[in-house]
Design an enzyme around this catalytic site. Structure first.
Site, PDB file in Angstrom:
ATOM      1  N   ASP A 161       0.872  -1.167   0.000  1.00 41.56           N
ATOM      2  CA  ASP A 161       0.000   0.000   0.000  1.00 41.56           C
ATOM      3  C   ASP A 161       0.917   1.227   0.000  1.00 41.56           C
ATOM      4  O   ASP A 161       2.113   1.144   0.312  1.00 41.56           O
ATOM      5  CB  ASP A 161      -0.945   0.001   1.209  1.00 41.56           C
ATOM      6  CG  ASP A 161      -2.155   0.926   0.959  1.00 41.56           C
ATOM      7  OD1 ASP A 161      -2.094   1.760   0.029  1.00 41.56           O
ATOM      8  OD2 ASP A 161      -3.155   0.820   1.695  1.00 41.56           O
TER       9      ASP A 161
HETATM   10  C1  BGC Z   1      -4.978   3.325  -0.027  1.00 41.15           C
HETATM   11  C2  BGC Z   1      -5.053   2.339  -1.176  1.00 41.15           C
HETATM   12  C3  BGC Z   1      -4.875   3.078  -2.477  1.00 41.15           C
HETATM   13  C4  BGC Z   1      -3.551   3.814  -2.435  1.00 41.15           C
HETATM   14  C5  BGC Z   1      -3.278   4.607  -3.692  1.00 41.15           C
HETATM   15  C6  BGC Z   1      -3.733   4.182  -0.082  1.00 41.15           C
HETATM   16  O1  BGC Z   1      -3.806   5.205   0.838  1.00 41.15           O
HETATM   17  O2  BGC Z   1      -5.028   2.631   1.199  1.00 41.15           O
HETATM   18  O3  BGC Z   1      -6.282   1.671  -1.153  1.00 41.15           O
HETATM   19  O4  BGC Z   1      -4.934   2.182  -3.554  1.00 41.15           O
HETATM   20  O5  BGC Z   1      -3.562   4.734  -1.356  1.00 41.15           O
HETATM   21  O6  BGC Z   1      -4.119   5.696  -3.771  1.00 41.15           O
END
Ligand code: BGC
Length: 724
Positions: free
Chosen positions: A282
């Site tokens: 993530d």
């Molecule tokens: C989120 C993800 C997301 C990523 C990119 C993170 O903060 O938890 O679900 O895909 O950001 O935006």
């Protein structure tokens, strides 16, 4: 006018027009032909693994490193970026494309910035409420198509964290509290998405079940609980959906960050489940170089703090064996070949807003749950009504959408900011209601002043109150109570008009202290770009509701395993937001997630898991059950055609020490008025098993299994006992 501006205007016109019947859209934008590359790895008759090995044999160390990290925190502005939230630079000389990643849980995010339109679908929890794997496939397929139309080849969506915490700000992005339902639905979502030659993921692996302290919380629980709850959803998703990627989560699990947790990534996902794809972190969820690489992380996003020069040094000095780096690269490249992004790269096209809106509306109609309908208040007879008061929740103009990285931009707006104000989409409930009741006086009150709203309601034949609960990534709802004093509003309106109907736009379960005083309630979640039309079609009976709740609606916070969200008291209430020390999130409820908690603790929920009404009625009879499957009859005993989601639950032998029942099978049965059908459903032995920690495997215990069949987890008229 530029091409993009032109497309945008066409798309916006289309989206805003009430009738989306025919509109000739501009021709696809010609794309530069991908460079022709000769090489044995381009031979499409070889397997993705063979092709990946041949390509890797050509790579330098630097090229390998380049594939295992993103291009930096501001990926959207990097050279060659398509404007998405992440990009991995490809290797042009080998014909390996850049990975262009867009968030796309409920539609393609950040389209507005590119002058594009993308379809807002109903929230994923609404998708789950359809209990319909075919609709989940259609949902994923639409997103895959729109990603390709917008030149993306990687989707970030597929959220399948279990709703352990009904106040989680991201529940709208997830698929409810049952691991089998959630796992099966996301698997079809992925299959639909990847059918469009786009790499899909499931996330957030694992146990990122609350936003409060999500990057400092250490989730604590035992192996059996892990495997039988959240991880069962991921296991089904990985095996049946075959996603190209798995995104590891921000939190720690039993002391190790999820993105460097060898049990989660290597032992379970790769070795036990045989996942051949790659693990990406993530955003900012990587915490180390050697530990993460050796634990099974394959790609750092969005930066290269740990998997850039630091990984190169670790490989050079032997801390990370070159074989492991080759494995990381192999997983990425084989996925690119397997999912067709090398052989069938996306070509930019104008998004089809009509096609998208139709699918979005169908899912909203099938995913909205009729919670209460006293004395047949619904459906409304549009031609017989004199006056309707429509109240609250911006129902004159739009419907609500979910916030954070899943936020889709509303047509006609600039790109929405992460953490900004809730975004309303141009689908007007007021207009939709007016079009169904053309002779009625339909008036609107914004609900800010309950007394004024009640006065309007008193003068009208029927009052329809729209209530809302905006939720977003990054923060949880502090309680189950509706915000903005809307309980007060509903109570005032209900006191003024006995024919009060409440329509809820919420991210998940909410408490309804007024439920005894209103005559009908319809949960539409965040219903997507045609949400108002879908809701009106249900209210006026063009559509017979068939959805069932994928989550329990509790009466109050005090009925939950954690009356207060774990860690919330530790969070700073105001700036400065200093970094907090890590804290434990102890899943003391263990196996008792969602309805399993309410059943085991004998707590009466407000509305149980699996519950939902129809405008017709169904009767169940004639259960024959064996360990392999069940057969029974379901009859439509009412006056209208309808669809019934039939649910099968099992209670395990007492020595298993399980909650009273678990969902093991379901189907959706279409029945004309008066019709009955025999339904046969197979039982998967896995779903009747427990996870034996000592043996480290699933086990079917000998003994008596109770089988329950019916239309909700708390209404199972048919029961049987089978032995194993
Ligand atoms: C989120 C993800 C997301 C990523 C990119 C993170 O903060 O938890 O679900 O895909 O950001 O935006």
């Amino acid at each position: 006018m530029t091409y993009y501006a032109e497309c945008r205007i066409l798309a916006l016109t289309a989206a805003l027009a009430g009738t989306m019947t025919s509109l000739a859209l501009a021709q696809p934008q010609p794309q530069p032909a991908p460079p022709k590359v000769e090489g044995a790895w381009m031979n499409t008759s070889l397997s993705p693994d063979e092709r990946a090995d041949l390509a890797i044999a050509q790579m330098t160390l630097d090229e390998k490193i380049q594939l295992v990290h993103g291009v930096g925190g501001r990926a959207s502005t990097a050279p060659r970026s398509n404007g998405g939230v992440g990009m991995v630079a490809g290797i042009a000389r080998l014909g390996l494309p850049d990975l262009q990643m867009a968030d796309s849980a409920v539609g393609v995010r950040a389209a507005a910035e590119r002058g594009r339109y993308s379809t807002l679908l109903p929230s994923n929890i609404g998708e789950a409420a359809t209990w319909d794997p075919k609709l989940a496939f259609a949902y994923g397929k639409l997103i895959g198509r729109e990603l390709r139309d917008q030149m993306y080849n990687v989707s970030l969506g597929g959220g399948v964290d279990i709703t352990r915490e009904p106040r989680n700000g991201r529940n709208f992005e997830y698929l409810g509290e049952d691991p089998v339902l959630a796992g099966k639905m996301v698997a079809q979502w992925i299959r639909g998405l990847q059918s469009q030659n786009v790499i899909g993921d499931v996330k957030h692996y694992a146990f990122n079940d609350q936003e409060t302290g999500r990057s400092i919380g250490n989730v604590k629980l035992g192996k059996r609980t892990m495997r039988e709850t959240d991880l069962l959803a991921f296991e089904i998703a990985v095996k049946e959906g075959q996603p190209g990627m798995v995104m590891c989560s921000y939190n720690k699990l039993n002391g190790d960050w999820a993105c460097e947790n060898a049990y989660l990534l290597d032992t379970l996902l790769k070795k036990t489940w045989g996942f051949p794809g790659f693990v990406i972190s993530d955003w900012g969820g990587t915490h180390s170089t050697a530990k993460a690489a050796l634990a099974g992380l394959d790609n750092e996003e969005p930066d290269f703090k740990f998997f850039g020069d630091a990984l190169k040094a670790a490989v050079t000095n032997g801390e990370v064996p070159i074989e492991r780096l080759n494995d990381m690269v192999h997983r990425i490249v084989r996925t690119e070949f397997a999912l067709g992004i090398v052989d069938s790269p996306p070509h930019g096209r104008v998004v089809d807003p009509f096609g998208g809106a139709e699918i979005s509306q169908r899912i909203a109609e099938r995913g909205s749950v009729l919670l209460k309908n006293e004395r047949g208040q619904l459906p409304l007879n549009g031609s017989g009504i004199q006056s309707i008061a429509v109240i609250g929740a911006h129902a004159d103009t739009g419907v609500l959408s979910g916030g954070g990285s899943a936020q889709v931009d509303a047509p006609g707006t600039e790109q929405s900011r992460f953490g900004g104000a809730p975004v309303w989409f141009p689908s007007s409930p007021l207009e939709a209601i007016r079009s169904h009741a053309p002779k009625a006086k339909v008036e609107f009150n914004d609900g800010a002043d309950p007394a004024a709203a009640a006065a309007l309601a008193k003068a009208a034949e029927i009052a329809i109150v729209f209530v809302n609960q905006p939720t977003s990534e990054g923060r949880d709802a502090p309680t189950l109570a509706l915000p903005y004093k809307q309980d007060e509003l509903v109570s005032a309106v209900a006191a003024a008009n006995p024919r009060t109907i409440v329509v809820l736009e919420t991210g998940g379960p909410v408490a309804m202290p007024w439920i005894g005083r209103v005559s009908a309630a319809l949960e539409i979640w965040y219903p997507g770009i045609r949400g108002a039309q879908a809701a009106a079609n249900i209210l006026f009976g063009d559509v017979n509701p068939s959805a069932k709740l994928p989550v329990t609606f509790p009466r109050s916070d005090s009925d939950l395993p954690h009356p207060e969200i774990p860690g919330i008291a530790l969070m700073p209430k105001q700036p400065p937001f200093v970094r907090m020390p890590d804290f434990d999130i102890d899943y003391t409820e263990g196996l008792k997630v969602g309805y399993k908690w309410f059943d085991a603790e004998s707590i009466e929920p407000l509305f149980p898991f699996g519950y939902g009404l129809s405008y017709t009625t169904f009767a169940y009879s004639g259960l024959k059950a064996s360990f392999d499957g069940v057969t029974f009859t379901v009859a439509n005993t009412g006056q209208r055609d309808g669809e019934e989601i039939v649910e099968v639950y099992a209670g395990l032998p007492a020595p298993a020490g399980e909650p009273p029942k678990r969902l093991v099978a379901w189907d959706k049965v279409a029945l004309a008025a008066g019709e009955s059908k025999t339904v046969t459903l197979a039982l998967d032995p896995k779903f009747l098993s427990i996870f034996d920690e000592r043996k480290d495997e699933w086990e079917l215990l000998p003994g008596e299994y109770k089988i329950f069949v019916g239309g909700s987890s708390r209404k199972t008229p048919l029961t049987a006992v089978v032995r194993h």
